[in-house]
Design an enzyme around this catalytic site. Structure first.
Site, PDB file in Angstrom:
ATOM      1  N   CYS A 117      34.323  24.550  46.698  1.00  0.00           N
ATOM      2  CA  CYS A 117      34.763  25.817  45.661  1.00  0.00           C
ATOM      3  C   CYS A 117      35.839  26.503  46.713  1.00  0.00           C
ATOM      4  CB  CYS A 117      33.296  26.610  45.911  1.00  0.00           C
ATOM      5  SG  CYS A 117      33.635  28.326  45.368  1.00  0.00           S
ATOM      6  N   GLU A 118      36.787  26.926  46.046  1.00  0.00           N
ATOM      7  CA  GLU A 118      37.780  27.587  46.754  1.00  0.00           C
ATOM      8  C   GLU A 118      37.574  28.990  47.247  1.00  0.00           C
ATOM      9  OE1 GLU A 118      40.795  29.357  43.426  1.00  0.00           O
ATOM     10  OE2 GLU A 118      41.128  27.266  44.124  1.00  0.00           O
ATOM     11  N   HIS A 119      36.514  29.427  46.716  1.00  0.00           N
ATOM     12  CA  HIS A 119      36.191  30.994  47.194  1.00  0.00           C
ATOM     13  C   HIS A 119      35.113  31.185  48.378  1.00  0.00           C
ATOM     14  CE1 HIS A 119      36.470  31.536  42.541  1.00  0.00           C
ATOM     15  NE2 HIS A 119      37.412  31.906  43.246  1.00  0.00           N
ATOM     16  N   HIS A 120      34.522  30.127  48.692  1.00  0.00           N
ATOM     17  CA  HIS A 120      33.623  30.020  49.917  1.00  0.00           C
ATOM     18  C   HIS A 120      33.687  28.939  50.603  1.00  0.00           C
ATOM     19  CE1 HIS A 120      31.643  33.129  46.779  1.00  0.00           C
ATOM     20  NE2 HIS A 120      31.605  33.787  48.001  1.00  0.00           N
ATOM     21  N   GLN A 158      35.428  25.136  38.826  1.00  0.00           N
ATOM     22  CA  GLN A 158      35.177  24.094  37.969  1.00  0.00           C
ATOM     23  C   GLN A 158      35.951  24.302  36.828  1.00  0.00           C
ATOM     24  OE1 GLN A 158      30.783  23.486  37.577  1.00  0.00           O
ATOM     25  NE2 GLN A 158      31.060  22.917  35.450  1.00  0.00           N
ATOM     26  N   HIS A 186      26.539  24.493  42.055  1.00  0.00           N
ATOM     27  CA  HIS A 186      27.073  25.194  43.087  1.00  0.00           C
ATOM     28  C   HIS A 186      26.601  25.609  44.155  1.00  0.00           C
ATOM     29  CE1 HIS A 186      31.148  25.282  40.687  1.00  0.00           C
ATOM     30  NE2 HIS A 186      30.192  25.111  39.867  1.00  0.00           N
ATOM     31  N   CYS A 188      27.428  27.801  46.367  1.00  0.00           N
ATOM     32  CA  CYS A 188      27.884  29.088  46.654  1.00  0.00           C
ATOM     33  C   CYS A 188      26.670  29.942  45.920  1.00  0.00           C
ATOM     34  CB  CYS A 188      29.119  29.494  46.301  1.00  0.00           C
ATOM     35  SG  CYS A 188      29.549  29.213  44.589  1.00  0.00           S
TER      36      CYS A 188
END
Length: 227
Positions: A117-120, A158, A186, A188
């Site tokens: 995941c590019e956010h976390h 995703q 996920h 996250c």
């Protein structure tokens, strides 16, 4: 050394020139490889230092036995987990697309995928289901899994991952339709935040006939998502 005919001389000269060209090409390739290896080593070193800094800022002693090589291991792991940035669908598809008089649906389901995941920067993982309607062209089935691998080995969300896989297949094969469904968990949402252990995410992209024809879409979803 005497030459009886001018053609003999031309042949020898051409052989010599070809040999020189091969030597030069080999030298250039070696220089490019050496340059690439040097650049990769520099990047790895920078990643190691970054991970060492992260561990230190978290209060860890990077000199203790258990962490001595952790920055290097983490750096190499991250390079592997993001190796998709160095690959393109063209690299794997050029020699695997074949002319074939087949127009019925082709489905490859339950393709395992792992991404970050590019956010976390934590993993999400699951399965991709792919279908396409050939337009006189088919592709080696394993290549569909390779396309999933290329795009999943990047920092992702995703929704975008699903779209990229479908678009790559559409551009390469120009089929009558492409459908991609991804089911994923996920971390996250599991390890942090709302911490919902059983939550999963489903995304889909339908192109061509799969988008325009409800019966075609229904057939795909029925064959793919049934347990």
């Amino acid at each position: 050394m005497e030459y009886q005919h001018a053609s003999d001389m031309n042949r020898v000269v051409n052989q010599y020139l070809n040999m020189c060209a091969e030597v030069k090409h080999s030298s250039v390739c070696k220089e490019e490889k050496d340059s690439k290896d040097s650049a990769d080593a520099t990047k790895l070193c920078h990643l190691e230092k970054a991970y060492s800094t992260v561990l230190s800022e978290l209060g860890e002693d990077v000199e203790r036995e258990g962490l001595l090589r952790t920055p290097q291991r983490a750096a190499k792991a991250m390079q592997f987990l993001t190796k998709g940035y160095k690959e393109t669908p063209q690299d794997i598809l050029n020699d695997a697309i074949f002319d074939e008089n087949h127009e019925e649906m082709v489905i490859v389901k339950d393709i395992e995928l792992f991404s970050l995941c590019e956010h976390h920067l934590v993993p999400f993982f699951g399965k991709a289901h792919i279908a396409y309607l050939p337009n006189k062209k088919v592709v080696g089935l394993s290549k569909l899994a390779r396309i999933v691998e290329i795009y999943s080995r990047r920092f992702q969300v995703q929704e975008r991952l699903t779209k990229q896989i479908a678009s790559a297949i559409s551009e390469a094969l120009e089929p009558a339709g492409v459908a991609v469904v991804i089911e994923a968990v996920h971390m996250c949402m599991v390890m942090r935040g709302v911490q919902k252990m059983n939550a999963s995410t489903v995304t889909s992209v339908m192109m061509g006939s799969f988008n325009q024809d409800p019966e075609t879409r229904k057939e795909f979803l029925t064959l793919t998502l049934r347990k």
